[in-house]
Design a protein around this motif. Structure first.
Motif, PDB file in Angstrom:
ATOM      1  N   UNK A 180       0.824  -1.195   0.000  1.00 23.72           N
ATOM      2  CA  UNK A 180       0.000   0.000   0.000  1.00 23.72           C
ATOM      3  C   UNK A 180       0.864   1.252   0.000  1.00 23.72           C
ATOM      4  N   UNK A 181       1.904   1.229   0.849  1.00 29.46           N
ATOM      5  CA  UNK A 181       2.809   2.372   0.934  1.00 29.46           C
ATOM      6  C   UNK A 181       4.092   1.968   1.641  1.00 29.46           C
ATOM      7  N   UNK A 182       5.089   2.807   1.446  1.00 29.45           N
ATOM      8  CA  UNK A 182       6.373   2.652   2.115  1.00 29.45           C
ATOM      9  C   UNK A 182       6.438   3.725   3.191  1.00 29.45           C
ATOM     10  N   UNK A 183       6.914   3.358   4.375  1.00 29.67           N
ATOM     11  CA  UNK A 183       6.971   4.304   5.482  1.00 29.67           C
ATOM     12  C   UNK A 183       8.323   4.229   6.185  1.00 29.67           C
ATOM     13  N   UNK A 184       8.583   5.227   7.024  1.00 25.83           N
ATOM     14  CA  UNK A 184       9.788   5.252   7.850  1.00 25.83           C
ATOM     15  C   UNK A 184       9.404   5.791   9.221  1.00 25.83           C
ATOM     16  N   UNK A 185      10.255   5.519  10.209  1.00 25.26           N
ATOM     17  CA  UNK A 185       9.987   6.000  11.570  1.00 25.26           C
ATOM     18  C   UNK A 185      10.032   7.523  11.617  1.00 25.26           C
ATOM     19  N   UNK A 186       9.139   8.071  12.407  1.00 25.87           N
ATOM     20  CA  UNK A 186       9.143   9.501  12.666  1.00 25.87           C
ATOM     21  C   UNK A 186       9.460   9.746  14.133  1.00 25.87           C
ATOM     22  N   UNK A 187       8.669   9.128  15.013  1.00 26.77           N
ATOM     23  CA  UNK A 187       8.847   9.274  16.452  1.00 26.77           C
ATOM     24  C   UNK A 187       8.342   7.994  17.101  1.00 26.77           C
ATOM     25  N   UNK A 188       9.273   7.217  17.665  1.00 30.86           N
ATOM     26  CA  UNK A 188       8.868   5.946  18.279  1.00 30.86           C
ATOM     27  C   UNK A 188       9.423   5.833  19.689  1.00 30.86           C
ATOM     28  N   UNK A 189       8.868   4.892  20.433  1.00 27.66           N
ATOM     29  CA  UNK A 189       9.266   4.681  21.819  1.00 27.66           C
ATOM     30  C   UNK A 189      10.641   4.055  21.941  1.00 27.66           C
ATOM     31  N   UNK A 190      11.123   3.482  20.859  1.00 22.50           N
ATOM     32  CA  UNK A 190      12.437   2.814  20.927  1.00 22.50           C
ATOM     33  C   UNK A 190      13.194   3.042  19.667  1.00 22.50           C
TER      34      UNK A 190
END
Length: 190
Positions: A180-190
């Motif tokens: 559906x789409x490609x994503x990357x981390x923006x703001x994560x807990x780890x």
């Protein structure tokens, strides 16, 4: 007369309190809707799945810069994951939500799947050993053990974050038509 005034005052207070609560609910609902629309427009996604760190992810501008893919699993794995409750309701063709997983192998990479886990280009990935049972104790079949070269238009996905992730160790490569789409981390807990 005093009793009549008190009754009227109570009615007015209740009426004002009802309006205040209604406005608060409307404002909160409208704010939530606005936030959801802005997030969708900007490509921000919230992940609360145990397969990856909880947090915000954003649509990647190109496939080459993405580390994660959002996809609808192919059959029969789509039906299995829906029936077992691995996925909630969503907008995939089977009526469930898409999966989001880290890309661990791209076209041309060598993948070996064994009882130890997924090895990519000679490096064994942590937490990728196929499990024989899911968290509810139901039998879980893995993708056939062996060596593979990732074909053009496909990727392998796996979570080294969680040993219980439902990923390529169970359903093999993910084809471009499923993505559906490609994503990357923006703001994560780890």
């Amino acid at each position: 007369m005093t009793g009549q005034l008190r009754v009227n005052w109570n009615r007015q207070s209740q009426s004002h309190a009802g309006w205040a609560i209604s406005l608060l609910v409307l404002a909160f609902g409208g704010g939530t809707l606005t936030l959801a629309l802005v997030a969708a427009w900007t490509g921000v996604r919230l992940n609360d799945s145990p397969s990856m760190p909880t947090g915000l992810y954003v649509r990647a501008s190109s496939e080459s810069s993405s580390t994660l893919v959002v996809f609808c699993p192919a059959e029969p794995f789509a039906k299995l994951s829906l029936e077992r409750g691995y996925r909630s309701r969503g907008n995939c063709p089977d009526g469930a939500e898409p999966l989001a997983k880290p890309i661990v192998a791209r076209p041309g990479d060598t993948v070996e799947l064994s009882a130890l886990g997924i090895t990519v280009n000679g490096r064994l990935l942590a937490n990728t050993a196929p499990l024989v049972k899911d968290s509810a104790g139901r039998p879980l079949s893995h993708w056939p053990f062996g060596g593979y070269v990732v074909a053009p238009g496909a990727v392998w996905v796996a979570s080294s974050y969680s040993p219980r992730s439902f990923d390529s160790r169970y359903f093999g490569p993910v084809e471009a038509s499923q993505v559906r789409e490609h994503v990357r981390r923006l703001l994560t807990a780890r």
